[in-house]
Design a protein around this motif. Structure first.
Motif, PDB file in Angstrom:
ATOM      1  N   GLU A   6      -4.510  11.133  -0.035  1.00  0.00           N
ATOM      2  CA  GLU A   6      -3.482  10.677  -1.172  1.00  0.00           C
ATOM      3  C   GLU A   6      -2.019  11.553  -1.173  1.00  0.00           C
ATOM      4  O   GLU A   6      -2.270  12.761  -0.568  1.00  0.00           O
ATOM      5  N   GLY A   7      -0.885  10.975  -1.805  1.00  0.00           N
ATOM      6  CA  GLY A   7       0.255  11.631  -1.582  1.00  0.00           C
ATOM      7  C   GLY A   7       1.108  10.639  -2.465  1.00  0.00           C
ATOM      8  O   GLY A   7       0.834   9.574  -3.229  1.00  0.00           O
ATOM      9  N   GLU A   8       2.446  10.957  -2.391  1.00  0.00           N
ATOM     10  CA  GLU A   8       3.422  10.270  -2.742  1.00  0.00           C
ATOM     11  C   GLU A   8       4.245   9.299  -1.729  1.00  0.00           C
ATOM     12  O   GLU A   8       4.765   9.704  -0.739  1.00  0.00           O
ATOM     13  N   GLU A  62      -1.025  14.848   0.062  1.00  0.00           N
ATOM     14  CA  GLU A  62      -1.402  16.269  -0.783  1.00  0.00           C
ATOM     15  C   GLU A  62      -2.557  16.587  -1.024  1.00  0.00           C
ATOM     16  O   GLU A  62      -3.129  17.718  -1.121  1.00  0.00           O
ATOM     17  N   PHE A 122       4.079   9.193   4.409  1.00  0.00           N
ATOM     18  CA  PHE A 122       4.277   9.697   3.283  1.00  0.00           C
ATOM     19  C   PHE A 122       3.553  11.250   3.718  1.00  0.00           C
ATOM     20  O   PHE A 122       2.824  11.580   4.647  1.00  0.00           O
ATOM     21  N   GLY A 169       1.293   5.662  -1.030  1.00  0.00           N
ATOM     22  CA  GLY A 169       0.851   7.013  -0.708  1.00  0.00           C
ATOM     23  C   GLY A 169      -0.483   6.961  -0.865  1.00  0.00           C
ATOM     24  O   GLY A 169      -1.121   8.279  -1.176  1.00  0.00           O
ATOM     25  N   SER A 170      -1.276   6.100  -0.166  1.00  0.00           N
ATOM     26  CA  SER A 170      -2.752   6.137  -0.186  1.00  0.00           C
ATOM     27  C   SER A 170      -3.373   5.457   0.966  1.00  0.00           C
ATOM     28  O   SER A 170      -2.721   4.416   1.415  1.00  0.00           O
TER      29      SER A 170
END
Length: 761
Positions: A622-624, A577, A574, A555-556
């Motif tokens: 960034e995220g999941e 965010e 993903f 997630g990056s």
């Protein structure tokens, strides 16, 4: 095909150029070797009367000629259709015309059942789909350039043939390479193309080995392939070398100690981009030396003489003493790109660069852009005002589409250049199940390069598709997108080492065409049309700046560019965010047209992201999302086909036990070396230290379904059924490290495995 009493068809197929004529003197065959012919060959000519298509009337109809190579003997198979009175013949699903003054049709339909020996995959409308996964464009496109990189890296660790030879052939059983020891080594060209490939590949993969490979390759040229410092063209790269020669000074068939100024510009630009990639000033200094040599030797030029000659002696710039010296090359865009970038960076004598750049541009617009004399590119062909090629006009079109500010008529010029390539009678083009395929070069009915109809040339067709894709991206014209898609699909069939294929150029597989130029232009597809990229992976697909650092995580995605101001394109697996530029969170815009300063746009449906930044080189998304696996390719370096694995391969990662697994040669839907079970019922493997087994690619070359099960203590069992001729990318969904994996197979005698994905706990 309209056939008169003195009509002809000409085809080039590996060993050279052949022309078949039927007139009142009977049937005649004329053969002349093209630029890849290196030695006399004996011809065994067999005539086979074959009805190809429908014949209506006509004293004579001429069907396609095919050539096949068998261990140095050429067997000509001639399709000759005879009829009673002057008339017309059609082949396949489309008609074409030929005239006495034109030995081949400009565009013909060749709806073959195979491409590069691989069975075609078609949609419901009969249009070509990509290979090897017809339903997955992203997988197939990326598999093409990742396979070529795998072979590049394997060679770097083993023979390093690309340092000393232009090309190779390979044994169709062992798939081991044998270098071509007779033809010109493409030294400067290959490095420029390789830089373009790695400039895209490194940000796509985050694999630092790509940069290591590139630096070593350029360092070798700096040590063994530059002119002396007291020459008129001082300390610049030679364009070619003799095969096997450690030192590059030009190919002796053209002369001794000569350079090609347009390649000085092309290679010089590559050195400059490598400096931007690495920060190492030795590459900047070499780029400046290339620019200084071009400034020193610039002339205004006219209709018969370009600002720099095609070839000349590096010592004094003269064109004497060498049959390959020639005063004209239309390839001005490469020196122009070098000057543009140095001017932008304010490096070197900027005023002189601007003056010479303007002169070169004015000449380009006054002559080639008006008269379409696009000659003078390849390192191994004699100088000629007749032998046109597609490289120069298409690379110019690409430049215009990426830098529209350089030409107020960029749209018109780019379109005209593309259409000229697609319609010129200088060389034949083919429609293969709706994919337009272009050959390389030709002199207008007399000779052209290369190969069987529809079986050449992957790099040149990729270039055409690249420019059409960028034209769509710049204008929104969807017709060009569709055309690019079909042509790119054709290119995918050439990935890896296709053992049933006729080599694109005689018995030569070129490091330039197949392993640098084609892959870099395939990578343009994702930059221009990001929704073509793999949908279940995260990748940076394109940037207006060179990318200097790249890292992918769960997630990056984190990267840095050479320039603070840049526009970058990604596709993510993903939902983001936060997006940060220089550590500061930036805002998302609703419409892509609103992007400016620092910000991003993201489309949930396609997961395509566009980021612009001006305040900092550093970007973080960034995220999941899922972890990013590492991959074992079985080419790192490869072991000989048939080798039974014992213990670790690669070292410190996987232990294969003893006698359960063996290396398999490229075959089926795997274009590179892969893995097979010694016993059809299954086997097991262990990680040297506990790792996450993420999955593997599986191909079933058998005639019945095969069931494969993966099991490990504490993990959910994974079972898949692989249909005959199916390639599956299997993902286990495991997220916990394990030590041993057991593989059970039913009906798997013809199973092959590749690209084992694993991760850290």
């Amino acid at each position: 095909m309209n056939v008169n009493t003195a009509d002809s068809v000409s085809l080039s197929a590996g060993l050279g150029y052949a022309q078949v004529l039927i007139d009142n003197r009977g049937l005649r065959i004329r053969y002349a070797p093209h630029r890849y012919e290196r030695r006399e060959k004996s011809l065994k000519v067999g005539l086979d009367w074959v009805m190809s298509g429908r014949v209506r009337g006509g004293r004579a109809g001429i069907c396609w000629l095919a050539m096949a190579m068998v261990r140095g003997l050429a067997v000509l198979v001639l399709g000759v259709c005879a009829a009673a009175a002057a008339g017309q013949a059609t082949t396949g699903s489309g008609a074409f015309e030929t005239h006495a003054s034109q030995g081949f049709p400009v565009v013909s339909v060749v709806d073959a059942a195979t491409i590069a020996g691989r069975e075609v995959q078609l949609d419901k409308g009969g249009k070509l789909l990509p290979w090897p996964m017809a339903e997955d464009t992203g997988f197939s496109y990326s598999d093409y350039f990742l396979s070529q990189w795998t072979i590049d890296w394997d060679q770097y660790q083993r023979q390093r043939l690309q340092y000393l030879y232009c090309c190779f052939d390979f044994d169709r059983t062992t798939y081991e390479m044998t270098p071509d020891k007779n033809w010109a080594n493409s030294t400067g060209y290959l490095r420029a193309m390789s830089e373009g490939f790695v400039e895209r590949l490194y940000p796509y993969t985050g694999d630092a080995r790509t940069v290591e490979y590139l630096e070593n390759f350029f360092d070798y040229e700096m040590a063994h392939g530059l002119t002396p410092s007291d020459y008129a063209y001082a300390s610049v790269p030679y364009a070619s070398g003799n095969p096997g020669s450690v030192k590059y000074t030009g190919w002796s068939s053209h002369g001794e100690d000569f350079i090609e100024p347009h390649v000085v510009g092309e290679d010089g630009y590559a050195y400059l981009r490598l400096y931007e990639m690495t920060g190492k000033t030795k590459y900047l200094r070499e780029a400046i030396l290339c620019a200084e040599a071009l400034v020193k030797n610039f002339k205004k030029g006219d209709a018969a003489n370009s600002p720099w000659p095609y070839r000349c002696h590096g010592k004094d710039g003269n064109l004497k003493d060498g049959k390959g010296m020639f005063p004209f090359s239309a390839n001005m865009v490469e020196p122009i790109m070098l000057f543009d970038e140095l001017i932008r960076l304010k490096q070197g004598d900027v005023a002189a660069y601007a003056r010479v750049r303007a002169g070169a541009w004015d000449w380009l617009m006054k002559y080639p852009m008006q008269n379409n004399v696009w000659v003078g590119y390849f390192e191994d062909v004699p100088g000629s005002m007749e032998d046109m090629n597609n490289v120069i006009p298409l690379e110019l079109a690409r430049y215009l589409l990426l830098h529209p500010e350089k030409d107020p008529l960029w749209r018109e010029h780019a379109r005209a250049l593309m259409e000229w390539v697609k319609t010129t009678p200088r060389w034949p083009k083919y429609l293969v199940h709706g994919a337009l395929v272009t050959t390389e070069q030709g002199s207008g009915g007399k000779d052209f390069c290369c190969n069987l109809p529809g079986e050449c040339c992957d790099s040149h067709s990729a270039r055409l598709a690249s420019v059409e894709a960028f034209y769509f991206a710049a204008t929104g014209d969807v017709a060009y997108k569709e055309s690019a898609y079909r042509t790119y699909n054709w290119v995918t069939y050439w990935q890896g080492l296709p053992g049933k294929a006729h080599a694109p150029f005689s018995n030569q597989w070129w490091f330039t065409d197949e392993f640098a130029d084609g892959p870099r232009r395939m990578m343009d597809a994702f930059w221009a049309v990001p929704e073509w990229a793999p949908r279940d992976e995260s990748h940076l697909l394109g940037s207006s700046s060179v990318v200097t650092k790249m890292r992918y995580g769960a997630g990056s995605v984190t990267w840095s560019t050479f320039d603070a101001e840049s526009s970058d394109v990604l596709r993510l697996n993903f939902l983001p965010e936060t997006v940060s530029v220089g550590g500061r969170v930036v805002a998302r815009v609703r419409n892509v047209g609103e992007l400016k300063g620092d910000g991003y746009w993201f489309d949930e449906a396609t997961r395509v992201m566009r980021v612009v930044h001006a305040s900092s080189r550093d970007v973080d998304v960034e995220g999941e999302g899922p972890a990013v696996p590492r991959v074992i390719t079985f080419d790192d370096p490869h072991l000989a086909a048939g080798t039974t694995l014992v213990g670790q391969y690669p070292s410190g990662v996987v232990d294969w036990g003893e006698g359960a697994w063996a290396i398999a040669a490229p075959g089926g839907k795997f274009g590179t070396f892969n893995l097979k079970l010694v016993k059809a019922e299954g086997g097991e493997f262990s990680f040297y230290a506990p790792r996450v087994f993420a999955g593997i690619d599986v191909y079933n070359g058998g005639e019945k379904d095969a069931s494969v099960t993966w099991a490990s203590d504490g993990m959910s069992v994974v079972t898949v059924v692989v249909k005959p001729e199916e390639l599956r990318r299997v993902r286990t969904g495991w997220v916990v490290a394990t030590s041993k994996v057991k593989v059970t197979v039913v009906g798997g005698e013809s199973l092959r495995f590749d690209n084992l994905a694993w991760g850290l706990p």
